[in-house]
Design an enzyme around this catalytic site. Structure first.
Site, PDB file in Angstrom:
ATOM      1  N   PRO A  19       0.829  -1.196   0.000  1.00 28.59           N
ATOM      2  CG  PRO A  19       0.092  -0.960   2.176  1.00 28.59           C
ATOM      3  CD  PRO A  19       0.793  -1.915   1.258  1.00 28.59           C
ATOM      4  CB  VAL A  21      -0.576   7.758   0.553  1.00 27.19           C
ATOM      5  CG1 VAL A  21      -1.532   8.901   0.316  1.00 27.19           C
ATOM      6  CG2 VAL A  21      -0.743   7.211   1.970  1.00 27.19           C
ATOM      7  CB  CYS A 117       0.871   4.760   8.179  1.00 28.67           C
ATOM      8  SG  CYS A 117       0.950   6.346   7.306  1.00 28.67           S
ATOM      9  CE  LYS A 156       4.055  -1.242   5.887  1.00 27.33           C
ATOM     10  NZ  LYS A 156       3.987  -0.244   4.804  1.00 27.33           N
ATOM     11  CG  HIS A 184       8.717  -0.410   7.055  1.00 28.13           C
ATOM     12  ND1 HIS A 184       8.389   0.101   5.822  1.00 28.13           N
ATOM     13  CD2 HIS A 184       9.866   0.195   7.423  1.00 28.13           C
ATOM     14  CE1 HIS A 184       9.312   0.994   5.472  1.00 28.13           C
ATOM     15  NE2 HIS A 184      10.221   1.062   6.440  1.00 28.13           N
ATOM     16  CG  ASN A 215       7.100  -2.813   3.655  1.00 26.50           C
ATOM     17  OD1 ASN A 215       6.695  -1.902   4.348  1.00 26.50           O
ATOM     18  ND2 ASN A 215       7.239  -2.689   2.356  1.00 26.50           N
ATOM     19  N   GLY A 216      10.201  -2.725   3.197  1.00 28.60           N
ATOM     20  CA  GLY A 216      11.123  -1.621   3.448  1.00 28.60           C
ATOM     21  C   GLY A 216      12.402  -1.669   2.655  1.00 28.60           C
ATOM     22  N   GLY A 217      12.521  -2.603   1.702  1.00 29.20           N
ATOM     23  CA  GLY A 217      13.788  -2.763   1.002  1.00 29.20           C
ATOM     24  C   GLY A 217      13.886  -2.090  -0.347  1.00 29.20           C
TER      25      GLY A 217
END
Length: 479
Positions: A19, A21, A117, A156, A184, A215-217
């Protein structure tokens, strides 16, 4: 491909479009699926907005739309992604989260809660990363969802300062019965420029039995498909979730390698016009793909465009745009011609009928609005008051007219404010049993014989009506 177990989406061994924004709209999700993504996420949508939406089947676009009271389409999906799209919400309230999930569950593959987020719009409402400091609320939300919906529930998170605290939180989340958890690998205060803590993701993956999505790579670790596999191996995760890498070039999911971004943008734009994507979202996504070329002649032309038609012109795709318009127009006409005559329906104090205003059906000097105004004057009533709303993504309008303490509108949307007002006037006249002035209609003239205003008087009267109604005609610009 994503595996299915008893009709339920399984998050083991899949890649996922994260996801993001303004990015996770339908065209981008479909493009990611084309290139090999197994699961796609919508952008985070806030529960307060979604809980007010109504579900509408859009027969023209062949989509399911969730429409807010102001007629904005908050979420749009289609059959192609039904078993592979995850609806992600921002929430801090278990009951409201359940209401939204139950509204959406028949049209999506899973429900996700974004608890990672760090943006202020999310955290200031107690949502997103703000939930990390309130594990009891996290558990309450997930318990409510797992028990209350028929689809898998996921969430998440971001990591906590302490590895032990992170593992402890994830174990509590696992006990709620969620199908997977995305991690993340950064603290809520950290941003993409900070190093990713792969060791934290790895520790989480070892600590729980449910699938863990890394996540985050995007910035440092993932540039092409083989990097996805390496990122998964480095974290010990079941799956990999990408946001920015997929935004910059969705063909990152393509096993055969990246495609030129120009080719990718063309594919994206075809979906954007096919599904009437908001032109400002279309511009945003294309500019993200252009990256350092955003100041090129093409990039500047995209930035100054105001409509999807103008964006297509920047890419030399005017013919593609026109073909889609012809297709959508033919669908609208077919649906209208096959529909039985509309009967008045009164709901919420408004009487509506499915009426489309066709200007060619009326004499040049007569319109339904003119006849309704004349009848109101004859009956010594206040002149009709029109209130018009716009559906920005589709650039269409719907008007409600108030007359004699009653309200009338057409249930169909028009392409201009003026046509929407005329359609509302037609509904009012038909319900009241008054002539609407169509060609061939008996007594097509005004209810009371009067000399037609000359051009100057007519323009003056229209100005007076506009001022009295507080309803100035504004240029048709997208919102």
């Amino acid at each position: 491909m994503a595996s299915q177990t008893a009709g339920r989406l399984c998050f083991s061994n899949v890649t996922a479009l994260a996801p993001m924004v303004r990015v996770g709209t339908l065209p981008m999700r479909l493009l990611a699926l084309d290139y090999g993504a197994d699961v796609v996420y919508c952008e985070e949508l806030i529960d307060l907005k979604m809980v007010q939406c109504r579900r509408l089947v859009n027969d023209v676009l062949q989509t399911v739309d969730f429409v807010a009271p102001d007629e904005r389409v908050m979420f749009r999906t289609c059959e192609r992604e039904r078993d592979r799209v995850v609806f992600q919400m921002g929430t801090a309230d278990p009951d409201r989260a359940l209401s939204v999930a139950q509204l959406l569950q028949d049209d999506v593959a899973a429900i996700d809660v974004n608890m990672g987020c760090p943006k202020e719009y999310s955290t200031k409402g107690g949502m997103g990363a703000a939930l990390l400091s309130d594990p009891d609320t996290i558990v309450a939300i997930l318990n409510k969802l797992v028990k209350g919906v028929s689809k898998p529930v996921t969430c998440k998170i971001r990591i906590l300062p302490s590895l032990d605290d992170t593992v402890s939180l994830v174990r509590r989340i696992e006990q709620t019965g969620v199908a997977a958890i995305a991690v993340h690998g950064r603290l809520k205060e950290e941003r993409p420029r900070h190093p990713l803590h792969c060791d934290y993701i790895q520790a989480v993956a070892r600590a729980v039995d449910i699938p863990v999505i890394a996540n985050g790579g995007s910035l440092d670790l993932v540039k092409c498909f083989p990097d996805i596999q390496e990122f998964r191996a480095a974290t010990g995760a079941s799956s990999v979730m990408l946001a920015r890498a997929a935004m910059w070039n969705p063909s990152v999911f393509r096993q055969q390698g990246l495609l030129p971004v120009e080719e990718v943008m063309e594919g994206y734009l075809k979906y954007a016009i096919r599904y009437e994507n908001n032109p400002f979202n279309t511009k945003y996504c294309l500019c993200q793909m252009l990256r350092d070329k955003v100041e090129s002649p093409m990039g500047k032309q995209v930035q100054t465009a105001q409509t999807n038609a103008e964006i297509c012109a920047a890419f030399g795709m005017q013919e593609d745009f026109e073909k889609v318009q012809v297709l959508l127009r033919s669908r609208r006409e077919a649906l209208q011609s096959s529909s039985p005559p509309s009967l008045p329906v009164t709901e919420g104090g408004v009487t509506s009928m499915a009426v489309k205003f066709e200007r060619r059906q009326y004499p040049a000097q007569i319109t339904p609005k003119m006849l309704l105004l004349e009848w109101s004057r004859r009956e010594k009533l206040l002149q009709p008051l029109y209130q018009t709303v716009e559906r920005p993504q589709a650039r269409s309008f719907q008007s409600t007219v108030s007359v004699a303490e009653q309200r009338f509108r057409s249930s169909l949307w028009e392409k201009s404010k003026k046509s929407a007002e005329q359609a509302a006037a037609v509904v009012c006249l038909r319900v009241l049993g008054l002539p609407e002035g169509r060609l061939g209609e008996e007594d097509a003239g005004p209810p009371r014989k009067r000399k037609l205003l000359d051009g100057a008087e007519e323009r003056r009267e229209e100005r007076e009506d506009t001022v009295a109604n507080g309803n100035r005609d504004e240029p048709d610009t997208p919102q």
